[in-house]
Design a protein around this motif. Structure first.
Motif, PDB file in Angstrom:
ATOM      1  N   ASN B 108      -1.262  -1.346  -7.886  1.00 50.86           N
ATOM      2  CA  ASN B 108      -1.610  -2.441  -8.962  1.00 50.86           C
ATOM      3  C   ASN B 108      -0.347  -2.528  -9.986  1.00 50.86           C
ATOM      4  O   ASN B 108       0.147  -3.530 -10.235  1.00 50.86           O
ATOM      5  N   ALA B 110       2.779  -1.241  -9.030  1.00 52.55           N
ATOM      6  CA  ALA B 110       3.635  -1.522  -8.471  1.00 52.55           C
ATOM      7  C   ALA B 110       3.903  -3.238  -8.528  1.00 52.55           C
ATOM      8  O   ALA B 110       5.179  -3.492  -8.890  1.00 52.55           O
ATOM      9  N   LEU B 111       3.173  -3.908  -8.390  1.00 56.89           N
ATOM     10  CA  LEU B 111       3.148  -5.333  -8.394  1.00 56.89           C
ATOM     11  C   LEU B 111       3.516  -5.893  -9.844  1.00 56.89           C
ATOM     12  O   LEU B 111       3.851  -7.017  -9.861  1.00 56.89           O
ATOM     13  N   LEU B 113       5.349  -4.276 -11.983  1.00 56.50           N
ATOM     14  CA  LEU B 113       6.848  -3.606 -12.296  1.00 56.50           C
ATOM     15  C   LEU B 113       7.934  -4.451 -13.024  1.00 56.50           C
ATOM     16  O   LEU B 113       8.534  -4.116 -13.943  1.00 56.50           O
TER      17      LEU B 113
END
Lengths: 193, 193
Positions: B108, B110-111, B113
């Motif tokens: 979650n 990471a998307l 970032l």
DNA sequence: GGTGTTTTATACCAATTGGTCAAGACTGAT
DNA sequence: ATCAGTCTTGACCAATTGGTATAAAACACC
């Protein structure tokens, strides 16, 4: 009789969609959308009714005009393996050029589904199903022409390839470099050869 | 001399992390965090300084206590293939029980970032790198023991498996059913056999 | 030149955002 | 008992959230 709309509604949707795309539905503020579209708040609500309606509109427009069109174009390629690898190449190229690191509108939205409505969930699910269906068709085509071994199970491999695409688009938002994405593509090719 | 804290700071971090996990950093409001932790606004700022600091704290705590611990535990399994499939089984089981559809904290994040700071980016990247390293080690181990064919390239396959994990966790948030996740696991197993 | 419509601009709304601060409550040591 | 030091409480803050309302101005067609 009436005065024609002075701004291009289609372009306004596209501009707004880019904001949603980069920031997500919640984080895209009304002020952001107004600045991006260049239209006034009054006109905004007159034209779209609400933030959510505009989001839905943009999502569906994107699916119709970009997503489906791309998959169709790729499916017209000469052989199945080329079509499949071309999709990965396309994604990697997009990631490389994507300076805002927007990633993929559908994947971004997919991860946000628990916080969105069922309407949106359906649009996104069917978009991803389209990708899976594309892979499945191409695998079957490749098996008929002898390019893809019969040992590959189209149902399994197509879902695997779709999942790789989804993962790829997540990683492209700040975790992995282009070179690393190429490795993932290599893995995808391995799946069907 | 001083008055002891009336709440368990570690537990407060965990509770707060669950909110960030389910809603994302931005969408998790201060009110949400206060309600979840059960502490007062003043105490909150006294203890954590800011929303962002708490998020960072929670992310690192989770990585330390959950993420690394799980990977270590799996790496102790008898054979490599079991270790790898066990990770997928674990994820699928978690998805099935995950009624809030929180998914995975790292994926979650990471998307998200592009909208977060570089500090967070590093934490998430290294968490995903840990998963990839786990797969790589297991593949090498499996090749030594003969369970995994030498034709598999550890560097490529490990990145592929990690990408599948990432994709899986996205799909588990509202797109795919448990049965469909099982298909993806089957594809993962195909990669190393 | 009216008429009907859409534009812009502005003011406004209640609710919520993340965050601050002073005053009081409590503890352990003296 | 008191004092230092920390904690909790609740009021308070400016800024922003999505959305409405209202005015006057801009325009096209008859």
């Amino acid at each position: 009789m009436p005065w024609e709309k002075s701004f291009d509604i289609d372009e306004a949707i596209d501009r707004a969609t880019e904001v949603f795309w980069a920031k997500g539905y919640e984080a895209a503020s009304l002020a952001d959308l107004l600045k991006a579209t260049g239209i006034n708040k009054g006109s905004f609500y007159n034209a779209f009714g609400s933030k959510k309606k505009l989001f839905t509109l943009g999502l569906q427009k994107y699916k119709r005009e970009q997503h489906k069109a791309t998959l169709y174009r790729l499916s017209q390629m000469q052989d199945a393996v080329s079509a499949i690898t071309a999709l990965f190449d396309l994604i990697i190229a997009q990631s490389r050029e994507d300076e805002e690191k927007k990633g993929c509108l559908f994947v971004n939205t997919a991860l946000d589904l628990p916080n969105l409505d069922s309407n949106t969930a359906e649009t996104v699910s069917s978009a991803l199903a389209d990708i899976e269906a594309f892979f499945k068709e191409q695998i079957i085509r490749g098996q008929k022409s002898g390019d893809i071994p019969k040992t590959v199970d189209p149902a399994v491999a197509s879902k695997g390839l779709m999942t790789l695409v989804v993962g790829l688009r997540v990683l492209s938002r700040g975790v992995s470099s282009s070179d690393e994405l190429e490795v993932i593509k290599a893995q995808a090719v391995d799946l069907i050869t």
